[in-house]
Design a protein around this motif. Sequence first.
Motif, mmCIF file in Angstrom:
data_model
loop_
_atom_site.group_PDB
_atom_site.id
_atom_site.type_symbol
_atom_site.label_atom_id
_atom_site.label_comp_id
_atom_site.label_asym_id
_atom_site.label_seq_id
_atom_site.Cartn_x
_atom_site.Cartn_y
_atom_site.Cartn_z
ATOM 1 N N THR A 301 -10.499 38.980 62.334
ATOM 2 C CA THR A 301 -10.801 39.853 60.763
ATOM 3 C C THR A 301 -11.783 38.712 60.592
ATOM 4 O O THR A 301 -11.765 37.374 61.289
ATOM 5 C CB THR A 301 -10.046 40.119 60.748
ATOM 6 O OG1 THR A 301 -8.735 38.946 60.861
ATOM 7 C CG2 THR A 301 -9.029 41.101 60.779
ATOM 8 N N ASP A 302 -12.278 38.818 59.180
ATOM 9 C CA ASP A 302 -12.721 38.292 58.799
ATOM 10 C C ASP A 302 -12.017 37.498 57.653
ATOM 11 O O ASP A 302 -11.186 38.352 57.331
ATOM 12 C CB ASP A 302 -14.365 38.580 57.614
ATOM 13 C CG ASP A 302 -15.618 38.177 57.386
ATOM 14 O OD1 ASP A 302 -15.610 36.797 58.181
ATOM 15 O OD2 ASP A 302 -15.717 38.555 56.184
ATOM 16 N N TRP A 303 -12.669 35.999 57.170
ATOM 17 C CA TRP A 303 -11.800 35.103 56.692
ATOM 18 C C TRP A 303 -12.449 34.190 55.754
ATOM 19 O O TRP A 303 -13.565 33.792 56.177
ATOM 20 C CB TRP A 303 -10.999 34.212 57.699
ATOM 21 C CG TRP A 303 -9.895 33.388 56.847
ATOM 22 C CD1 TRP A 303 -10.002 31.872 56.554
ATOM 23 C CD2 TRP A 303 -8.479 33.742 56.225
ATOM 24 N NE1 TRP A 303 -9.293 31.098 56.320
ATOM 25 C CE2 TRP A 303 -8.208 32.660 55.868
ATOM 26 C CE3 TRP A 303 -7.905 34.913 55.862
ATOM 27 C CZ2 TRP A 303 -6.647 32.147 54.874
ATOM 28 C CZ3 TRP A 303 -6.635 34.457 56.407
ATOM 29 C CH2 TRP A 303 -6.078 33.337 55.258
ATOM 30 N N ASP A 304 -12.077 33.692 54.367
ATOM 31 C CA ASP A 304 -13.034 32.984 53.785
ATOM 32 C C ASP A 304 -12.607 33.112 53.134
ATOM 33 O O ASP A 304 -12.657 32.178 51.666
ATOM 34 C CB ASP A 304 -14.248 33.813 52.895
ATOM 35 C CG ASP A 304 -13.299 35.189 52.516
ATOM 36 O OD1 ASP A 304 -12.072 35.191 52.029
ATOM 37 O OD2 ASP A 304 -14.577 36.114 51.315
ATOM 38 N N LEU A 305 -11.027 31.850 53.464
ATOM 39 C CA LEU A 305 -9.759 32.029 52.411
ATOM 40 C C LEU A 305 -9.609 30.541 52.765
ATOM 41 O O LEU A 305 -10.645 29.309 53.906
ATOM 42 C CB LEU A 305 -9.116 32.439 52.000
ATOM 43 C CG LEU A 305 -8.979 34.314 51.290
ATOM 44 C CD1 LEU A 305 -7.645 34.925 51.736
ATOM 45 C CD2 LEU A 305 -8.892 33.743 50.256
ATOM 46 N N ASP A 306 -8.729 29.504 52.964
ATOM 47 C CA ASP A 306 -7.987 28.382 52.691
ATOM 48 C C ASP A 306 -8.653 28.652 54.280
ATOM 49 O O ASP A 306 -8.214 28.547 55.200
ATOM 50 C CB ASP A 306 -7.129 28.104 52.554
ATOM 51 C CG ASP A 306 -6.817 26.430 52.967
ATOM 52 O OD1 ASP A 306 -7.250 25.693 52.161
ATOM 53 O OD2 ASP A 306 -5.789 26.464 54.201
ATOM 54 N N LYS A 307 -10.531 27.093 54.742
ATOM 55 C CA LYS A 307 -10.230 27.390 56.379
ATOM 56 C C LYS A 307 -9.097 25.559 56.692
ATOM 57 O O LYS A 307 -9.243 26.380 58.051
ATOM 58 C CB LYS A 307 -11.145 26.689 56.865
ATOM 59 C CG LYS A 307 -12.530 27.028 55.699
ATOM 60 C CD LYS A 307 -14.173 25.890 56.510
ATOM 61 C CE LYS A 307 -14.938 27.059 55.337
ATOM 62 N NZ LYS A 307 -15.313 27.285 54.032
ATOM 63 N N ALA A 308 -8.402 25.381 56.296
ATOM 64 C CA ALA A 308 -7.557 24.519 56.922
ATOM 65 C C ALA A 308 -6.755 24.858 57.419
ATOM 66 O O ALA A 308 -5.807 23.970 58.587
ATOM 67 C CB ALA A 308 -7.076 22.772 55.910
#
Length: 568
Positions: A301-308
Amino acid sequence: MKTATLGPVQRAEALARMAERELDILVVGGGVVGAGTVLDAATRGLATGLVEARDWAAGTSSRSSKLIHGGLRYLEMLDFALVREALKERGLLLERLAPHLVKPVPFLYPLQHHVWERFYAGSGVALYDAMSLSSGHGRGLPVHRHLSHKRALRVAPCLRKDALVGALQYYDAQMDDARFVETLVRTAASYGAQVANGARVVDFLREGERVVGARVEDVESGGMYEVRARQIVNATGVWTDDTQGLINERGQFHVRASKGIHLVVPKDRIHSTTGLILRTEKSVLFVIPWGRHWIIGTTDTDWDLDKAHPAASSADIDYLLEHVNSVLATPLTRDDVEGVYAGLRPLLAGESDATSKLSREHTVAHPVPGLVVVAGGKYTTYRVMAKDAVDEAVHGLDRRVAECVTEDVPLLGAEGYRAMWNARARIAARAGLHVARVEHLLNRYGSLTEELLELVVADPSLGEPLTGAEDYLRAEVVYACTHEGARHLDDVLTRRTRISIETFDRGTGCAREAAELMAPALGWDFAQVDKEVAHYEKRVEAERESQRQPDDLTADAARLGAPDIVPL
């Protein structure tokens, strides 16, 4: 070649040396692609450095499905070149480069339709095997076989009788992804590369349009270093766009993050002698053997929140349980889940809105003089990505550079592994350990197991298992700090071992014992031990809380309730 160690002293020396003289290549990013790139460059005789802001493989490269595979489903997409390339790499790793770390694993594909599906799926698996053999490195795995309904249930009694009419069984390979990356880094250091984790690039050095180096912060001590290099390789995965932003240059492509989550359940919850691969409406679902556990995944699924710290939500967990339970005779519940982890795939953005359709291909670009960017790809083909990145970088060195040789460079621990495996009973008797314990060590460290056993000889108490995480010896905790670059408790419990996902308490029960073992090697006082344990407990609680949240937004907010022990 002298085997390098990655202890605190060596890390400090590496940072100092990188700042002393200009490097040929500086690699930014300590995931599998960055680690592979620094090994490729070092084995071509180049003066090479590697810096990673957090820990080796702290991002995507420790949170994968732990598979080394050709990508059977890419055949259905007619991506034959990618599959052929990946199958060759799979064979190289199994046979030559890392036989101690990469192991065959069987998968059962349940058939739900009588004639056409067996022909259709069987043709695909037969082509998969044929492509593997034609690569010249596919003889280490058995070929696929067709199973009747009765035979399939004998192999996998866990399946509901009405969930299949028959099955196919084929083989791929698996590894511990974080351990693999750490071994890559340590191998590169043995060939002369200077490597440092906990070292963050905060800016690039410029002369006109040309990038000539990087300003690197030691996030542990706060020191700052100027590292000059004739070429820099940006191998930061899902952070590629952020790193490019340091030079106000997004680059020629965009990297999009896709979240994949995995569940870990005990071996006795699924009665099967083989892994499973299931179709879902969006992708495929794997049930993967993992020691005394199973790994179930993944989502896409697409994710555009905290990458760490990508977070798994309650909806993600329900999705996996629902799909795996559709074929299991005894359904799994939330209470069966020992561990949950989430990772981000770095995908080259295309025109498709669905991340499952975005490219798993990789690309290399030279957006400005002195800076090479490598992105995309899949774990299995890391070595090809690394070769392409170094090939691009050497164009800017204005001198003749040797060709890539990593196809013939075994990773540390590979040399002598098979001989030691054959002698494992004798080694166990000499060390006073059970043979199963020596097998565990050989499959994690290969021939470097002798270094672990030397620690046990010097201090027999290190030959005891870690309380509450009996699969691991106390010596492994110490070795992670003295030889493998671990800086914090989280590094040991999450990446050098897999205690954080392999125990129901997520490692909190052994956290203090592990921290006290680490203290002498890292120079910690009692206050630092307390700080490390408190931070780890907060991290676990934040993850548990995120997994109770209904969606990505609330899960992300809950996970960020536990800050990093070293602020980034």
